[in-house]
Design an enzyme around this catalytic site. Structure first.
Site, PDB file in Angstrom:
ATOM      1  N   ASP A 131       0.822  -1.214   0.000  1.00 33.37           N
ATOM      2  CA  ASP A 131       0.000   0.000   0.000  1.00 33.37           C
ATOM      3  C   ASP A 131       0.855   1.262   0.000  1.00 33.37           C
ATOM      4  O   ASP A 131       1.980   1.261   0.508  1.00 33.37           O
ATOM      5  CB  ASP A 131      -0.879   0.035   1.266  1.00 33.37           C
ATOM      6  N   ASP A 132       0.290   2.319  -0.540  1.00 30.64           N
ATOM      7  CA  ASP A 132       0.780   3.704  -0.415  1.00 30.64           C
ATOM      8  C   ASP A 132       1.884   4.104  -1.401  1.00 30.64           C
ATOM      9  O   ASP A 132       2.389   5.209  -1.334  1.00 30.64           O
ATOM     10  CB  ASP A 132       1.274   4.019   1.017  1.00 30.64           C
ATOM     11  N   HIS A 165       3.657  -2.304   3.333  1.00 28.82           N
ATOM     12  CA  HIS A 165       3.635  -0.909   2.893  1.00 28.82           C
ATOM     13  C   HIS A 165       4.843  -0.548   2.041  1.00 28.82           C
ATOM     14  O   HIS A 165       5.949  -1.065   2.250  1.00 28.82           O
ATOM     15  CB  HIS A 165       3.506   0.030   4.106  1.00 28.82           C
TER      16      HIS A 165
END
Ligand SMILES: [Zn+2]
Length: 293
Positions: A93-94, A253
């Site tokens: 993610d991100d 992440h």
């Protein structure tokens, strides 16, 4: 000497002529037969050579058949193994971030595909990374453009605007849409309540109405619990999390500070591979794991 005795040829002469004629006839017959035998012999030699050639071809075909049979058995075994194999979906993610390329290099070196829930980052480097995610064969999902809770969770309209903006930017860069969704914080996050009470119930229902599949996770790497998580904690969290699960969606992440996630990744992949896990990417047809339905 009488007249009749003079006209009669001598018997020996007749016999001689007859004998010579017989010998010539025999010689002619012998020559004809000999030629015939030679011709038959040639035919026999040719047919033997042809038969040897056919035998050779037959042997080649037999070998080919055996190889194909082995290949087919191998394919059947692999299919059966894959059917029973435990599946891990690595999700990041991100991103894009300064670490994405390192993650992509690691995945590439193990020939593994993953899913990246990207946010809107402009600029040449980010665009380059987004393109590489796609060309490397990974899947990109939507994680909203700004990822700022106070913005995206201020109202349902604000959320879908951020969703659409992210997709528009990504499509412009890559020519591909972000077909699946991960809500920042997960579908059951409580932080959003501060900005709009009950918004997650509304958003999850709206996603279903729009035919957008959203994914949460059932294994956390815990790499977001600290600014820089200990590498061994990340490794242990993932390995113990996937244990005894047939399907695992692993949350990790991809941002500039998550260097230990990058460090942990090869260890996690090697461990899981050695335990027989296989890696897949999420798409609209993957049975989703959702906290809030
Ligand atoms: Zn996020």
């Amino acid at each position: 000497m009488s007249k009749s005795k003079m006209l009669k040829p001598p018997v020996t002469a007749i016999l001689t002529v007859a004998l010579v004629a017989a010998i010539i006839a025999c010689a002619v017959i012998f020559l004809i037969m000999n030629n015939r035998i030679r011709a038959l012999n040639d035919m026999l030699v040719k047919s033997q050579a042809y038969s040897a050639q056919i035998d050779g071809q037959l042997n080649d075909l037999k070998k080919e058949y055996e190889t194909l049979k082995d290949d087919y058995a191998e394919l059947e075994r692999t299919k059966a193994e894959q059917k029973n194999a435990k599946v891990v979906y690595l999700t990041f993610d991100d991103g894009p971030s300064q670490n994405t390329e390192k993650i992509l290099d690691i995945l590439d070196s193990y020939n593994i595909k993953a899913t990246f829930f990207v946010i809107g980052k402009e600029g040449g480097y980010a665009a380059e990374i987004c393109r590489r995610i796609i060309t490397d064969g990974h899947v990109a999902g939507n994680h909203t453009y700004s990822h700022k809770y106070e913005e995206i969770y201020s109202s349902p309209d604000a959320f879908w605007n951020q969703y659409q903006k992210n997709d528009d930017v990504f499509f412009e860069i890559t020519g591909r849409h972000l077909s699946i969704l991960r809500f920042p914080g997960g579908s059951n996050n409580t932080v959003s309540q501060r900005y709009c009470n009950g918004i997650m119930d509304v958003l999850t229902k709206q996603a279903q109405q729009k035919g957008i599949v959203y994914f949460d996770w059932n294994v956390s790497s815990l790499d977001a619990e600290k600014k820089v998580q200990d590498t061994q904690v990340i490794i242990n969290s993932v390995l113990s999390g996937v244990k005894d699960k047939q399907t695992s969606i692993v949350l990790m992440h991809d941002n500039n500070t998550k260097k230990t996630t990058v460090e942990a990744l090869p260890v996690i992949i090697e461990q899981l591979k050695s335990q027989g896990y296989i890696f897949k990417t999420l798409d609209e047809n993957t049975p989703p794991i959702q906290f809030l339905k």
